[in-house]
Write a protein that holds these residues in place. Structure first.
Motif, PDB file in Angstrom:
ATOM      1  N   MET A   1      56.495 -10.100  13.737  1.00 43.95           N
ATOM      2  CA  MET A   1      55.471  -9.203  14.448  1.00 43.95           C
ATOM      3  C   MET A   1      55.740  -7.758  13.896  1.00 43.95           C
ATOM      4  O   MET A   1      56.778  -7.290  13.895  1.00 43.95           O
ATOM      5  N   PHE A   2      54.862  -6.916  13.561  1.00 44.02           N
ATOM      6  CA  PHE A   2      54.650  -5.903  12.594  1.00 44.02           C
ATOM      7  C   PHE A   2      54.120  -4.891  13.548  1.00 44.02           C
ATOM      8  O   PHE A   2      53.198  -4.941  14.230  1.00 44.02           O
ATOM      9  N   THR A   3      55.106  -3.682  13.790  1.00 41.74           N
ATOM     10  CA  THR A   3      54.278  -2.541  14.685  1.00 41.74           C
ATOM     11  C   THR A   3      54.164  -1.279  13.818  1.00 41.74           C
ATOM     12  O   THR A   3      54.888  -1.049  12.967  1.00 41.74           O
ATOM     13  N   GLU A   4      52.982  -0.511  13.992  1.00 39.83           N
ATOM     14  CA  GLU A   4      52.912   0.828  13.198  1.00 39.83           C
ATOM     15  C   GLU A   4      52.651   0.427  11.804  1.00 39.83           C
ATOM     16  O   GLU A   4      53.308   1.103  10.903  1.00 39.83           O
ATOM     17  N   VAL A   5      51.814  -0.465  11.582  1.00 37.36           N
ATOM     18  CA  VAL A   5      51.605  -0.778  10.129  1.00 37.36           C
ATOM     19  C   VAL A   5      51.026   0.294   9.610  1.00 37.36           C
ATOM     20  O   VAL A   5      49.798   0.911   9.960  1.00 37.36           O
ATOM     21  N   PHE A   6      51.302   0.936   8.346  1.00 34.63           N
ATOM     22  CA  PHE A   6      50.601   1.560   7.632  1.00 34.63           C
ATOM     23  C   PHE A   6      49.699   1.232   6.637  1.00 34.63           C
ATOM     24  O   PHE A   6      48.447   1.273   6.503  1.00 34.63           O
ATOM     25  N   ASN A   7      50.022  -0.099   5.919  1.00 36.11           N
ATOM     26  CA  ASN A   7      49.192  -0.791   5.000  1.00 36.11           C
ATOM     27  C   ASN A   7      49.805  -2.061   4.734  1.00 36.11           C
ATOM     28  O   ASN A   7      51.126  -2.300   5.061  1.00 36.11           O
ATOM     29  N   HIS A   8      49.155  -3.093   4.147  1.00 39.20           N
ATOM     30  CA  HIS A   8      49.641  -4.427   3.676  1.00 39.20           C
ATOM     31  C   HIS A   8      48.778  -4.968   2.511  1.00 39.20           C
ATOM     32  O   HIS A   8      47.568  -4.232   2.189  1.00 39.20           O
ATOM     33  N   PHE A   9      49.282  -5.911   2.048  1.00 38.47           N
ATOM     34  CA  PHE A   9      48.706  -6.560   0.742  1.00 38.47           C
ATOM     35  C   PHE A   9      49.167  -7.803   0.647  1.00 38.47           C
ATOM     36  O   PHE A   9      50.419  -8.233   0.606  1.00 38.47           O
ATOM     37  N   PHE A  10      48.306  -8.893   0.901  1.00 38.06           N
ATOM     38  CA  PHE A  10      48.822 -10.084   0.695  1.00 38.06           C
ATOM     39  C   PHE A  10      47.889 -11.019  -0.514  1.00 38.06           C
ATOM     40  O   PHE A  10      46.519 -10.771  -0.556  1.00 38.06           O
ATOM     41  N   GLU A  11      48.459 -11.779  -1.160  1.00 36.36           N
ATOM     42  CA  GLU A  11      48.009 -12.764  -2.108  1.00 36.36           C
ATOM     43  C   GLU A  11      48.105 -14.147  -1.703  1.00 36.36           C
ATOM     44  O   GLU A  11      48.926 -14.571  -0.941  1.00 36.36           O
ATOM     45  N   HIS A  12      46.966 -15.031  -1.991  1.00 34.23           N
ATOM     46  CA  HIS A  12      46.808 -16.411  -1.580  1.00 34.23           C
ATOM     47  C   HIS A  12      47.013 -16.482  -0.223  1.00 34.23           C
ATOM     48  O   HIS A  12      47.901 -17.579   0.152  1.00 34.23           O
ATOM     49  N   GLN A  13      46.174 -16.296   0.507  1.00 32.45           N
ATOM     50  CA  GLN A  13      46.433 -16.280   2.066  1.00 32.45           C
ATOM     51  C   GLN A  13      45.672 -17.741   2.235  1.00 32.45           C
ATOM     52  O   GLN A  13      44.377 -18.146   2.127  1.00 32.45           O
ATOM     53  N   LEU A  14      46.494 -18.730   2.534  1.00 29.55           N
ATOM     54  CA  LEU A  14      46.068 -20.029   2.673  1.00 29.55           C
ATOM     55  C   LEU A  14      46.482 -20.475   4.187  1.00 29.55           C
ATOM     56  O   LEU A  14      47.542 -20.158   4.618  1.00 29.55           O
ATOM     57  N   LYS A  15      45.532 -21.320   4.605  1.00 27.51           N
ATOM     58  CA  LYS A  15      46.059 -21.987   6.016  1.00 27.51           C
ATOM     59  C   LYS A  15      47.379 -22.807   5.989  1.00 27.51           C
ATOM     60  O   LYS A  15      47.398 -23.551   4.973  1.00 27.51           O
ATOM     61  N   GLY A  16      48.272 -22.886   6.485  1.00 23.84           N
ATOM     62  CA  GLY A  16      49.496 -23.582   6.569  1.00 23.84           C
ATOM     63  C   GLY A  16      50.391 -23.087   5.671  1.00 23.84           C
ATOM     64  O   GLY A  16      51.323 -23.735   5.167  1.00 23.84           O
ATOM     65  N   SER A  17      50.181 -21.715   5.208  1.00 30.46           N
ATOM     66  CA  SER A  17      51.247 -21.002   4.401  1.00 30.46           C
ATOM     67  C   SER A  17      52.811 -21.364   4.922  1.00 30.46           C
ATOM     68  O   SER A  17      52.886 -21.240   5.929  1.00 30.46           O
ATOM     69  N   ILE A  18      53.626 -21.385   4.136  1.00 29.59           N
ATOM     70  CA  ILE A  18      55.081 -21.693   4.375  1.00 29.59           C
ATOM     71  C   ILE A  18      55.855 -20.307   3.837  1.00 29.59           C
ATOM     72  O   ILE A  18      56.227 -20.438   2.534  1.00 29.59           O
ATOM     73  N   ILE A  19      56.189 -19.761   4.760  1.00 28.21           N
ATOM     74  CA  ILE A  19      57.109 -18.609   4.560  1.00 28.21           C
ATOM     75  C   ILE A  19      58.671 -18.837   4.488  1.00 28.21           C
ATOM     76  O   ILE A  19      59.217 -19.628   5.233  1.00 28.21           O
ATOM     77  N   LEU A  20      59.058 -18.615   3.143  1.00 29.92           N
ATOM     78  CA  LEU A  20      60.327 -18.783   2.749  1.00 29.92           C
ATOM     79  C   LEU A  20      61.370 -17.716   3.231  1.00 29.92           C
ATOM     80  O   LEU A  20      62.490 -17.778   3.855  1.00 29.92           O
ATOM     81  N   GLU A  21      60.994 -16.385   3.218  1.00 30.41           N
ATOM     82  CA  GLU A  21      61.815 -15.365   3.024  1.00 30.41           C
ATOM     83  C   GLU A  21      61.063 -13.967   3.360  1.00 30.41           C
ATOM     84  O   GLU A  21      59.801 -13.739   3.109  1.00 30.41           O
ATOM     85  N   ILE A  22      61.631 -13.303   4.695  1.00 28.34           N
ATOM     86  CA  ILE A  22      61.035 -11.926   5.039  1.00 28.34           C
ATOM     87  C   ILE A  22      62.304 -11.179   4.836  1.00 28.34           C
ATOM     88  O   ILE A  22      63.178 -11.235   5.422  1.00 28.34           O
ATOM     89  N   TYR A  23      62.121  -9.883   3.632  1.00 28.91           N
ATOM     90  CA  TYR A  23      63.278  -8.956   3.710  1.00 28.91           C
ATOM     91  C   TYR A  23      62.709  -7.874   3.415  1.00 28.91           C
ATOM     92  O   TYR A  23      61.539  -7.446   3.024  1.00 28.91           O
ATOM     93  N   GLU A  24      63.698  -6.757   3.674  1.00 26.60           N
ATOM     94  CA  GLU A  24      63.380  -5.155   3.494  1.00 26.60           C
ATOM     95  C   GLU A  24      63.961  -4.805   2.218  1.00 26.60           C
ATOM     96  O   GLU A  24      64.682  -5.154   1.691  1.00 26.60           O
ATOM     97  N   SER A  25      62.985  -3.714   1.539  1.00 28.77           N
ATOM     98  CA  SER A  25      63.247  -3.224   0.300  1.00 28.77           C
ATOM     99  C   SER A  25      63.314  -1.703   0.401  1.00 28.77           C
ATOM    100  O   SER A  25      62.574  -1.383   1.538  1.00 28.77           O
ATOM    101  N   ASP A  26      63.287  -0.842  -0.357  1.00 25.71           N
ATOM    102  CA  ASP A  26      63.143   0.482  -0.197  1.00 25.71           C
ATOM    103  C   ASP A  26      61.883   1.069  -0.820  1.00 25.71           C
ATOM    104  O   ASP A  26      61.383   0.368  -1.633  1.00 25.71           O
ATOM    105  N   ILE A  27      61.326   2.102  -0.209  1.00 25.44           N
ATOM    106  CA  ILE A  27      60.126   2.681  -0.606  1.00 25.44           C
ATOM    107  C   ILE A  27      59.962   2.921  -2.118  1.00 25.44           C
ATOM    108  O   ILE A  27      58.946   2.705  -2.601  1.00 25.44           O
ATOM    109  N   PRO A  28      61.235   3.469  -2.761  1.00 28.31           N
ATOM    110  CA  PRO A  28      60.951   3.612  -4.202  1.00 28.31           C
ATOM    111  C   PRO A  28      60.643   2.259  -5.027  1.00 28.31           C
ATOM    112  O   PRO A  28      59.769   2.358  -5.944  1.00 28.31           O
TER     113      PRO A  28
END
Length: 94
Positions: A1-28
């Protein structure tokens, strides 16, 4: 769940997508890794109106936004710029 979303971008949005990893990186890294996309969309005001990459970086950092990357084995890949996120695990019905 994301809160206070500024923006997003997704490629290949498919029903049944299998997420492997969610991780944080820096703004630069967000700006560097998405330079072509940002350049192409700048005249449209996406993801924001700005004069320079430094201005965008400063706005996102001062706003407390995180660069959250989503990688999948199948389907959706992309990122979210948001202030907070929480991973909620749900058991798949058998």
């Amino acid at each position: 769940m994301f809160t206070e979303v500024f923006n997003h971008f997704f490629e290949h949005q498919l029903k049944g997508s299998i997420i492997l990893e969610i991780y944080e990186s820096d703004i630069p890294k967000f700006i560097k890794g998405n330079s072509e996309l940002l350049r192409k969309q700048k005249s449209s005001g996406w993801p924001m109106m700005y004069d320079s990459d430094d201005e965008m970086e400063q706005t996102l950092i001062e706003g407390g936004y995180k660069y959250i990357i989503i990688m999948s084995a199948y389907g959706m890949n992309g990122w979210v710029l948001a202030k907070n996120y929480e991973i909620i695990a749900r058991k798949i019905k058998e």
